[in-house]
Design a protein around this motif. Structure first.
Motif, short mmCIF file in Angstrom:
data_model
loop_
_atom_site.label_atom_id
_atom_site.label_comp_id
_atom_site.label_asym_id
_atom_site.label_seq_id
_atom_site.Cartn_x
_atom_site.Cartn_y
_atom_site.Cartn_z
N SER A 141 11.22 -3.83 -36.31
CA SER A 141 11.25 -2.79 -35.63
C SER A 141 10.69 -1.83 -36.77
O SER A 141 9.69 -0.79 -36.21
CB SER A 141 12.48 -1.55 -35.65
OG SER A 141 13.63 -2.85 -34.87
N TYR A 142 10.30 -2.08 -37.70
CA TYR A 142 9.34 -1.64 -39.27
C TYR A 142 7.88 -1.86 -39.08
O TYR A 142 7.36 -1.66 -39.61
CB TYR A 142 9.92 -1.63 -40.10
CG TYR A 142 11.31 -1.30 -40.52
CD1 TYR A 142 11.01 0.50 -40.78
CD2 TYR A 142 12.98 -1.12 -40.61
CE1 TYR A 142 12.06 0.81 -41.26
CE2 TYR A 142 13.42 -0.66 -40.86
CZ TYR A 142 13.33 0.43 -41.15
OH TYR A 142 14.71 1.04 -41.40
N ASP A 143 7.84 -3.15 -38.45
CA ASP A 143 6.72 -3.98 -37.92
C ASP A 143 5.48 -2.70 -37.55
O ASP A 143 5.67 -2.53 -36.16
CB ASP A 143 6.43 -5.93 -37.61
CG ASP A 143 5.00 -5.94 -37.89
OD1 ASP A 143 4.54 -6.72 -38.73
OD2 ASP A 143 4.00 -5.77 -37.08
N LYS A 144 4.18 -2.56 -38.06
CA LYS A 144 2.66 -1.52 -37.12
C LYS A 144 2.80 -1.88 -35.75
O LYS A 144 2.65 -1.52 -34.41
CB LYS A 144 1.78 -2.25 -37.48
CG LYS A 144 0.65 -1.31 -37.11
CD LYS A 144 -0.64 -1.31 -38.03
CE LYS A 144 -1.44 -0.61 -36.96
NZ LYS A 144 -2.61 -0.75 -38.27
N PHE A 145 3.41 -4.00 -35.17
CA PHE A 145 2.81 -4.09 -33.89
C PHE A 145 4.51 -4.99 -33.51
O PHE A 145 4.28 -4.75 -32.45
CB PHE A 145 1.63 -5.61 -33.87
CG PHE A 145 0.57 -5.23 -34.78
CD1 PHE A 145 0.08 -3.98 -33.96
CD2 PHE A 145 -0.22 -5.75 -35.96
CE1 PHE A 145 -1.36 -3.75 -34.57
CE2 PHE A 145 -1.30 -5.12 -36.62
CZ PHE A 145 -1.66 -4.15 -36.18
N GLY A 146 5.12 -5.54 -34.12
CA GLY A 146 6.05 -6.29 -34.05
C GLY A 146 7.48 -5.28 -33.49
O GLY A 146 7.93 -5.36 -32.08
N HIS A 147 7.34 -3.63 -33.85
CA HIS A 147 7.96 -2.51 -32.81
C HIS A 147 7.60 -2.44 -31.23
O HIS A 147 8.78 -2.04 -30.56
CB HIS A 147 8.15 -1.42 -33.49
CG HIS A 147 7.09 -0.69 -33.45
ND1 HIS A 147 5.91 -0.86 -33.69
CD2 HIS A 147 6.62 0.52 -32.48
CE1 HIS A 147 4.31 0.40 -33.20
NE2 HIS A 147 5.23 1.07 -32.70
N TYR A 148 6.89 -2.95 -30.90
CA TYR A 148 6.35 -2.35 -29.47
C TYR A 148 7.35 -3.54 -28.89
O TYR A 148 7.67 -3.49 -27.99
CB TYR A 148 4.71 -2.87 -29.63
CG TYR A 148 3.75 -1.86 -29.66
CD1 TYR A 148 3.85 -0.46 -29.15
CD2 TYR A 148 3.10 -1.98 -30.84
CE1 TYR A 148 2.83 0.43 -29.11
CE2 TYR A 148 2.55 -1.47 -31.32
CZ TYR A 148 2.21 0.43 -30.30
OH TYR A 148 0.97 1.69 -30.89
N ILE A 149 7.34 -4.71 -29.32
CA ILE A 149 8.45 -6.19 -28.08
C ILE A 149 9.96 -5.67 -28.62
O ILE A 149 10.23 -5.32 -27.54
CB ILE A 149 8.22 -7.32 -29.81
CG1 ILE A 149 7.11 -8.02 -29.66
CG2 ILE A 149 8.76 -8.26 -29.12
CD1 ILE A 149 5.51 -8.08 -29.17
N ILE A 155 2.83 -11.38 -25.78
CA ILE A 155 4.25 -11.95 -26.13
C ILE A 155 5.12 -11.06 -25.25
O ILE A 155 5.93 -11.33 -25.07
CB ILE A 155 4.02 -11.25 -27.58
CG1 ILE A 155 3.61 -13.19 -28.33
CG2 ILE A 155 5.65 -11.90 -28.29
CD1 ILE A 155 4.20 -14.12 -27.84
N LYS A 156 4.19 -9.44 -26.13
CA LYS A 156 5.58 -8.66 -25.47
C LYS A 156 5.83 -8.64 -23.80
O LYS A 156 6.41 -8.52 -22.84
CB LYS A 156 4.93 -7.21 -25.36
CG LYS A 156 5.91 -5.83 -24.58
CD LYS A 156 4.94 -4.16 -24.80
CE LYS A 156 5.85 -3.75 -24.01
NZ LYS A 156 5.25 -2.12 -24.47
N ALA A 157 4.65 -8.84 -22.93
CA ALA A 157 4.15 -8.86 -21.79
C ALA A 157 4.95 -10.60 -21.09
O ALA A 157 5.59 -10.54 -20.23
CB ALA A 157 2.79 -9.28 -20.97
N LEU A 158 4.93 -11.36 -21.66
CA LEU A 158 5.51 -12.97 -21.26
C LEU A 158 7.14 -12.75 -21.90
O LEU A 158 7.65 -13.09 -20.72
CB LEU A 158 5.59 -13.69 -22.49
CG LEU A 158 6.05 -15.31 -22.38
CD1 LEU A 158 5.64 -15.06 -20.67
CD2 LEU A 158 4.97 -15.80 -23.47
#
Length: 224
Positions: free
Chosen positions: A183-191, A155-158
């Motif tokens: 922003s507070y999510d373990k993986f979501g913050h990378y997005i 998703i981040k790459a897309l």
């Protein structure tokens, strides 16, 4: 193992003979097997080095015709990645365009089970229209996908490929409504980090504004 080593020393005629007699008719099946897939990868690399265009064409057509079967396992994904790494740009585009054949979120997440890295590589060879098609199919699911251990990287790459696409405004509205939870999510913050790195100012500013008032709280949170 011996065959894999011998491939590296083959000339065009020897490589063609191996391909035509041992691999061609069972290529899709062999691509999914632990040892045989390594032979195919060795052949793909040698094809790229020698410029064996006829074999390149045949392997590409096999991958295109059987993409979803091949990419359903780790070994098959490694074969696809080898083709993307070693074949001509025209063949890479042919393979990458298979992503536009996917029609649902489930089909993408199935691919990402073993083919997350392949998906990311394929994005580099798609035009704006094809990227927009993919982006639109996943609309309504970006937040949930962003918070999943197996889905946040693709998703981040897309999103990084879609920041200038016509469909990005609608996609961004999904993200904007959930800036703080992501922003507070373990993986979501990378997005969120990815958008701050790649998006235009108009899209960055709402993220910055939302985060500014929470800086102290976020600094105490191990994820954000």
């Amino acid at each position: 193992e011996d065959l894999i080593k011998s491939v590296d020393g083959m000339n065009s005629d020897q490589l063609t003979h191996l391909f035509e007699t041992k691999l061609k008719l069972r290529l899709s099946e062999l691509a999914q097997q632990p040892i045989a897939s390594k032979v195919i990868i060795a052949v793909i690399k040698k094809v790229g080095q020698l410029g064996c265009h006829k074999i390149e064409e045949k392997i590409t057509r096999m991958i295109v015709a059987n993409f979803f079967t091949i990419s359903s396992c780790k070994q098959g994904c490694q074969v696809v990645q080898a083709a993307l790494d070693n074949f001509s740009d025209a063949k890479r585009v042919m393979i990458a365009e298979q992503l536009t054949e996917l029609g649902s979120v489930e089909e993408f997440t199935d691919l990402w089970t073993h083919g997350s890295h392949v998906f990311v590589s394929m994005l580099d060879y798609l035009d704006e229209t094809s990227l927009g098609m993919i982006g639109t199919i996943l609309q309504g699911n970006y937040v949930s996908l962003s918070c999943h251990i197996g889905h946040y990287k693709p998703i981040k790459a897309l999103l990084s490929h879609l920041v200038s696409n016509d469909c990005f405004t609608e996609i961004y509205s999904e993200i904007e409504e959930n800036i703080m939870s992501l922003s507070y999510d373990k993986f979501g913050h990378y997005i969120i980090v990815g958008l701050l790195e790649t998006a235009e100012e108009a899209f960055k500013n709402p993220i910055i504004d939302a985060i500014n008032g929470k800086v102290v709280a976020m600094s105490l949170d191990s994820i954000a």
